[in-house]
Design an enzyme around this catalytic site. Structure first.
Site, PDB file in Angstrom:
ATOM      1  CD  GLU B 257      -2.994  -0.328   0.357  1.00 39.49           C
ATOM      2  OE1 GLU B 257      -3.275  -1.470   0.702  1.00 39.49           O
ATOM      3  OE2 GLU B 257      -3.340   0.160  -0.728  1.00 39.49           O
ATOM      4  CB  CYS B 296      -2.474   6.255   2.193  1.00 32.59           C
ATOM      5  SG  CYS B 296      -3.492   5.064   3.061  1.00 32.59           S
TER       6      CYS B 296
END
Lengths: 518, 518
Positions: B257, B296
């Site tokens: 990720e 994020c």
């Protein structure tokens, strides 16, 4: 001058600019054709595939793309004789072995053509049901799968120039993703001819199917973030692909099919007179000799109860002794040659390496070659090794000799047998032999974490079982750990690699508009 | 001397042998605790997790492992106040922002506890129906999923010390796979305390949950083929993990990720007075300021029709102007600080880098800090940039500034808007704003290949939508390309990463014995 096969890239046929590599007949040693990829505009060709090829494929529905696969099947069937001829000349295979590669490809394409018909006119794949995200149903999540907007690069192995191409191309094209295949040089001829026939037939949109024969240089550098790459071959090359700077930097999805030291396991509780032992011996002999053992799924280790070691050795030896090796053009020959001198040298080296920790139970060098010159033909007789030191003989568990070679390994009890099977560090397939339903099921569950496929041969399926080493399109093909960690086939599961999963969070009316066919 | 937090490895609490790193209060600048991983027996600890931890977990059913998660929920709820205190001191977050990390973790664990109950007593997961492999039904293929026989290593990011641990640990533990977490050093305290509370409560088998705080040195080298590693953080570190020699050689499964330049997109056809524009402005202001933009999934690019550029700028600016920045302990403060001086410096550098291709629409430096010393506190006011050159300003599309920063980008038409969204090269999430159901559905389908999640905010879901940046456990979390290509959460889909898929080919009686609960 020997014919130089053209590459198909950017919707055009283009020959390489260099002298190229010569492909040879591994039985006769004669030169056949040349391949070369020097000076190709890879960036331009890849861009054409991504835009023209992918755009045209994505404009079709799954049903329509399934029809393209059905049309490919017809073209390949029409040219089947030519493919058998090329396989015999370039791969040195007997007709039955060529069939696995050629008819196996056609069967796999047909299977995906039918799956495409079943998917129908939907524009995307629905993944599960919508789920509510709050207390009421006003806002929900629906997972979907859509084709990745890139190309699929296949870097393939020498043992299946046909099946290796089409078992990957079928799900890719059905998904709406264009294909660029780089076949292994030694046997590239068959793949090139098949692509040529399909392109000439005008079935696919321009850019949907490309082939680059020769060096793989520059291919990985030309990839972009939404491309995918699928590799079949050695673990060493797999490492280089996985760690390639462009692949890593762009998070390019990689599927790897690599070395595998597959096991066949005769369960405890059987005796020398039982059907299970005979089924094991038959399957081992077949797997050792089909395609001269050049299958990533072939049996490399044969695990049997200590008390049946000699009986198993005798039963396998008796079958191997009947195998006639030599020129595949000769009617009596059952096993042809390895694909190249390089492979023959590698197999001989591997056998010497194994033999340092094992003894010979059946010596392949005793097989006289029929209609073939031993100094020229890359024929190697089937060799069965054995060890009495299953724990200490680490090479048996670590070494894939890619030829007609297997090793018989005795075990003490079931726990020991499972531990030995796992010494393969992750394999494509294990096969189990026995007659106790519960014991077979328990062993299959135990081995499922370290094997992509567990193939169970009980006496009642002696006639209908599909073979330890045969890869069925309905079933997953791939294995964890040293087998590469990849997943191929498995019916519609193969489409996952060529799709991106996403979730849409929205009001129900919007989700309904998103998936009209669902 | 400041307290040195112990690591938990090999079923024991062990302090590192070095001086360690000091964790600080980013608002007050004070030292809090130290962490250190020097001299730990990683190989021994990992082996303990793989054997003792995994063995005990795999001996349980999915229902039983779900009950372990439910028990963890109770422990975390009991210590909730202490976690909010640590979050405020170590992460500098206001209560609402700490809730995303702490209560978000508890909600995610609860969700997987319920999923475990739903899976019941089955010993393995059945994947699809059995399919016949021949003309009759005597030999069939059944796909299954079984837990991988390794450990799950989490190398986590500083922004979610709690949620980042538990959103991964919940599916891993439910799958029967032991967890080793290496939290980011700057905010490791909260993760360490939570692990301590859970271990002290004696809920999990020994070896099921380990934590290593400090340097990641040696962790990847200690992995073996059936382990998995899940990383959340920068693309640069992700590249090093993916290309790490041991990871590559052993085919270790990796989930990444990484950076993501997420977009919010106001569809064409709306006017300045419509609800859609207001919903966009509200969401953008919220995403910029929640956790000071250190998510994020936060909105980095705001794509609006050219004609609404000024209206959008005004609406977002008006909301940002009201944001009170400063010491999170102060009642009036809505936005606290970044997690560290390092992050403050990185955000300032990133803003200067962006500003070279953009102009300032709202200047964060004008926000006066409440109850915080600007020379000490790592507080940064929210800044909205704008560009009139959406195609030329490449930094806007390439640069993730991990703070309260976004850029307004005008587009000409829908095709242009979609092309600009894709300039992110693969993102975690895009949000769509508008009132036309069909247009929203079409845009969501278009963006699904390059975004792991598409979040659609139509006026009818204004109250029930779950937020552009909030990651729901029911929904996939992850994105292709520069977002890392990973997949997390998505309900039961998260279990895939911790399982190995295999196919068993056998007689129907054996398949029935394999899956008694199916």
């Amino acid at each position: 001058m020997i014919e130089l096969l053209p590459n198909h890239l950017g919707g055009q046929w283009t020959t390489g600019g260099g002298p190229g590599s010569v492909l040879r007949d591994p039985v006769l040693g004669t030169a056949l054709v040349r391949v070369d990829a020097s000076g190709l505009d890879l960036a331009g060709g890849f861009a054409f595939a991504r835009h023209a090829g992918a755009g045209a494929l994505r404009a079709l529905t799954y049903r329509q793309r399934g029809e393209l696969l059905a049309a490919i099947v017809k073209v390949l069937q029409a040219h089947r004789d030519a493919y058998y001829e090329i396989a015999c000349r370039n791969s040195g295979t007997v007709r039955n072995d060529s069939a696995i590669d050629i008819d196996g490809a056609i069967y796999t394409l047909s299977t995906y053509a039918k799956l495409g018909a079943g998917l129908g006119e939907r524009p995307l794949l629905v993944d599960g049901d919508a789920v509510r995200l709050g207390k009421d149903e006003s806002f929900q999540a629906q997972h979907i799968q859509v084709p990745t907007r890139g190309l699929a690069l296949f870097i393939n192995a020498f043992n299946f120039p046909s099946w290796g191409l089409w078992e990957k191309a079928a799900p890719a094209l059905l998904s709406g993703v264009p294909v660029v295949v780089k076949p292994a040089t030694a046997t590239a001829w068959l793949a090139q001819r098949m692509v040529k026939d399909v392109v000439d037939a005008g079935i696919l949109p321009a850019g949907a199917l490309s082939i680059v024969c020769g060096s793989a240089e520059g291919l990985l550098e030309a990839l972009q973030p939404f491309d995918v790459v699928s590799f079949t071959g050695s673990a060493a090359t797999a490492e280089r692909i996985r760690a390639h700077s462009n692949v890593v930097r762009q998070s390019i999805r990689v599927n790897i099919e690599a070395d595998s030291v597959n096991a066949a396991l005769l369960l405890p509780g059987e005796t020398a007179g039982d059907a299970a032992l005979d089924l094991l011996a038959k399957e081992v002999a077949r797997e050792m000799t089909v395609k001269s053992g050049q299958k990533c799924t072939a049996i490399r280790r044969v695990l049997v109860p200590e008390g049946l070691y000699d009986a198993a050795a005798g039963a396998i030896r008796a079958r191997l002794a009947k195998v006639v090796v030599g020129n595949p053009r000769h009617d009596s020959v059952r096993m042809g040659s390895l694909v190249s001198e390089t492979q023959r040298a590698a197999v001989r080296d591997g056998m010497a390496y194994l033999q340092a920790q094992a003894h010979v139970l059946h010596d392949g060098s005793r097989h006289e070659l029929v209609d073939a010159d031993p100094a020229v033909a890359c024929c190697v007789g089937p060799t069965l090794f054995g060890t009495r030191d299953p724990d200490g003989a680490d090479r048996v568990h670590d070494t894939e000799v890619f030829g007609p070679v297997a090793t018989l390994v005795p075990y003490r009890d079931m726990a020991h047998a499972l531990a030995l099977a796992r010494r393969g560090q992750g394999s494509l397939v294990a096969s189990l032999y026995g007659s106790d339903t519960r014991a077979l099921a328990a062993a299959a569950a135990e081995l499922a974490d370290s094997h992509g496929r567990v193939h169970v041969i009980s006496p009642d399926v002696a006639a209908s079982q599909t073979g330890h080493g045969n890869v069925m399109p309905q079933s997953l093909h791939g294995g964890p750990g040293r087998a590469g960690g990849g997943e191929e086939l498995g019916g519609l599961r193969a489409l996952n690699f060529y799709h991106r999963r996403a979730v849409v969070q929205a009001a129900p009316a919007i989700l309904a508009a998103l998936t009209p066919a669902a």
